[in-house]
Design an enzyme around this catalytic site. Structure first.
Site, PDB file in Angstrom:
ATOM      1  N   CYS A 232       0.812  -1.212   0.000  1.00 54.32           N
ATOM      2  CA  CYS A 232       0.000   0.000   0.000  1.00 54.32           C
ATOM      3  C   CYS A 232       0.848   1.267   0.000  1.00 54.32           C
ATOM      4  CB  CYS A 232      -0.931  -0.005   1.203  1.00 54.32           C
ATOM      5  SG  CYS A 232      -2.031   1.418   1.228  1.00 54.32           S
TER       6      CYS A 232
ATOM      7  N   ARG B  16     -14.655  -8.034 -10.648  1.00 53.94           N
ATOM      8  CA  ARG B  16     -14.242  -6.682 -11.052  1.00 53.94           C
ATOM      9  C   ARG B  16     -12.740  -6.609 -11.287  1.00 53.94           C
ATOM     10  NH1 ARG B  16     -15.998  -2.191  -6.976  1.00 53.94           N
ATOM     11  NH2 ARG B  16     -17.891  -3.369  -7.359  1.00 53.94           N
TER      12      ARG B  16
HETATM   13  S1  SF4 Z   1      -4.386  -1.092   2.795  1.00 51.86           S
HETATM   14 FE1  SF4 Z   1      -5.664   0.247   4.077  1.00 51.86          FE
HETATM   15  S2  SF4 Z   1      -5.072  -0.410   6.181  1.00 51.86           S
HETATM   16 FE2  SF4 Z   1      -3.450  -1.179   4.829  1.00 51.86          FE
HETATM   17  S3  SF4 Z   1      -1.871   0.422   4.841  1.00 51.86           S
HETATM   18 FE3  SF4 Z   1      -3.241   0.826   3.081  1.00 51.86          FE
HETATM   19  S4  SF4 Z   1      -4.740   2.307   3.822  1.00 51.86           S
HETATM   20 FE4  SF4 Z   1      -3.771   1.372   5.614  1.00 51.86          FE
END
Ligand code: SF4
Length: 429
Positions: free
Chosen positions: A72, A272
């Site tokens: 992320c 999706r």
């Molecule tokens: S996926 Fe969601 S919980 Fe995980 S680091 Fe990214 S924003 Fe944060």
């Protein structure tokens, strides 16, 4: 090919293949690829015709997350130069949503970074949902806010939210390799909380993090068992400044095999194509429409997609059509199950009760769920993957090329979002 005949027959009956058959799809050769797409395409058309559901992402709160999901761009310690901002005001979010709906999206996905919402955050989302539905009562809303505490799903349902997205992302066996600040069980718990509150469940995966074929099959079968109405398939966007920046493990051919496998295992579920569509399928995106029945329009949470008009042109050029607000996404038998679970309307013929069922929250419709670079959807989050159990990809030329690129950061393919929500520039829709 006996395998494809068997899978097609099962898919047309709405039956799930065996685990071995799912693995065999991932092991097919490039020579067999078009036959695989054709077979899974028959299953897709059986349940979803030539309709493509458009979804639109609004990133309500971007970056600065305390969680450590390796994939992320918004994670703890991320050096990715993404937009960072706190909660959009309801009017700002409604403006962004309006752009997507005007572009043809029937679902708006409201996403916020973070471990999970506070009760005050639920208030903010409630106000935002009211602002969006005031402008257009027919728009479906999916929330993606992280791990839910007790009673939060019920509050979202009462606010008019139709669906909740929370991806499992990868197999239970490898989850600890991609995130350490929460567990796979935490994610399952949130999907179950959402479903239990009558929200349509949207939960999917991220491919390309170094996982094995077995991991992919594990998570796809787990999603089937969870009863997800919508399965977003993300292809890792390796953001510079994240631990997975050099994980270039996917080729367009591999992505198509993965989508075909997901379709065979979930013949009558919304599938999706989520984050990473442009980055990894590239010029093969139109073939993906023969497998998935849903995509995101325009940009993702922290990265830019192709122009919204290009998405629409691609759909038309490939002989598909954008799904209308009065049409049910899920086939009738699935929509009725979703409606029974959510207290909504049922399969979506026109003029029904509306209500927010698993599928279309439109007057009379019914339907399903989710998103892209942050928590739910595509682009941001992902895992880690060690190559210790990388997929047995044999010697396919395209995957060799991907391997050669694996040590490079591909800023040519990953564009950080600089427009739309959180900026002064118009959204891409
Ligand atoms: S996926 Fe969601 S919980 Fe995980 S680091 Fe990214 S924003 Fe944060």
């Amino acid at each position: 090919m006996d395998l494809l005949d068997t899978l097609t027959a099962k898919g047309l009956r709405g039956e799930t293949p065996t685990r071995e058959e799912a693995l065999a799809v991932l092991a097919t050769t490039d020579d067999e690829l078009l036959d695989v797409v054709a077979a899974a395409g028959r299953v897709r058309r059986r349940w979803f015709g030539r309709r493509v559901k458009l979804n639109y992402l609004v990133n309500l709160k971007s970056g600065l997350c305390p969680e450590d999901c390796s994939y992320c761009s918004q994670r703890l310690g991320s050096k990715a130069e993404i937009l960072k901002y706190t909660w959009l005001k309801p009017g700002q979010a409604a403006e962004a949503a309006k752009a997507g709906v005007s572009g043809g999206a029937k679902r708006v996905c409201l996403v916020a970074s973070g471990r999970g919402p506070t009760d005050r955050d639920i208030d903010r989302v409630t106000d935002t949902v009211a602002a969006i539905k005031e402008a257009d009562p027919a728009v479906e809303i999916c929330a993606c806010l992280g791990l839910l505490s007790d009673n939060q799903a019920e509050r979202l349902k009462a606010a008019g939210v139709d669906a909740y997205n929370h991806n499992l992302n990868t197999s239970e066996g490898t989850y600890g390799d991609i995130a350490t600040t929460h567990t796979y069980a935490d994610r399952v718990d949130t999907v179950q909380k959402a479903h239990g509150a009558g929200l349509s469940a949207c939960s999917g995966l991220i491919a390309g993090m170094g996982e094995s074929d077995e991991d992919l099959v594990d998570v796809v079968f787990a999603l089937r068992e969870l009863g997800s109405d919508s399965v977003p398939v993300n292809f890792l966007i390796p953001f510079e400044g994240t631990p997975l920046a050099k994980e270039w493990n996917l080729s367009p051919q591999r992505c198509l095999r993965i989508l075909a496998m997901v379709r065979f295992v979930n013949p009558d579920t919304e599938v999706r194509i989520a984050g990473g569509r442009e980055v990894h399928l590239r010029s093969m995106q139109p073939l993906g429409l023969h497998l998935a029945n849903s995509i995101f329009l325009g940009d993702y949470l922290t990265s830019e997609g192709q122009a919204g008009q290009t998405d629409l042109d691609m759909i038309a050029d490939a002989g598909f059509e954008v799904e209308g607000v009065g049409e049910s996404t899920l086939p009738r038998h699935r929509a009725d199950i979703a409606a029974a679970a959510t207290g909504g309307c049922g399969s979506g013929a026109t003029g029904g009760a509306g209500g927010g069922c698993g599928t279309a929250a439109v007057p009379g419709g019914s339907e399903g769920a989710d998103a892209a670079d942050g928590c739910g959807t595509g682009g941001g989050c992902g895992p880690c993957g060690g190559h210790g159990h990388a997929a047995p990809t044999a010697d396919r030329a395209a995957e060799k090329a991907a391997d050669q690129a694996a040590d490079e950061v591909r800023t040519d393919l990953v564009r950080v979002r600089r427009r739309g929500a959180g900026t002064e520039l118009a959204p891409n829709a």
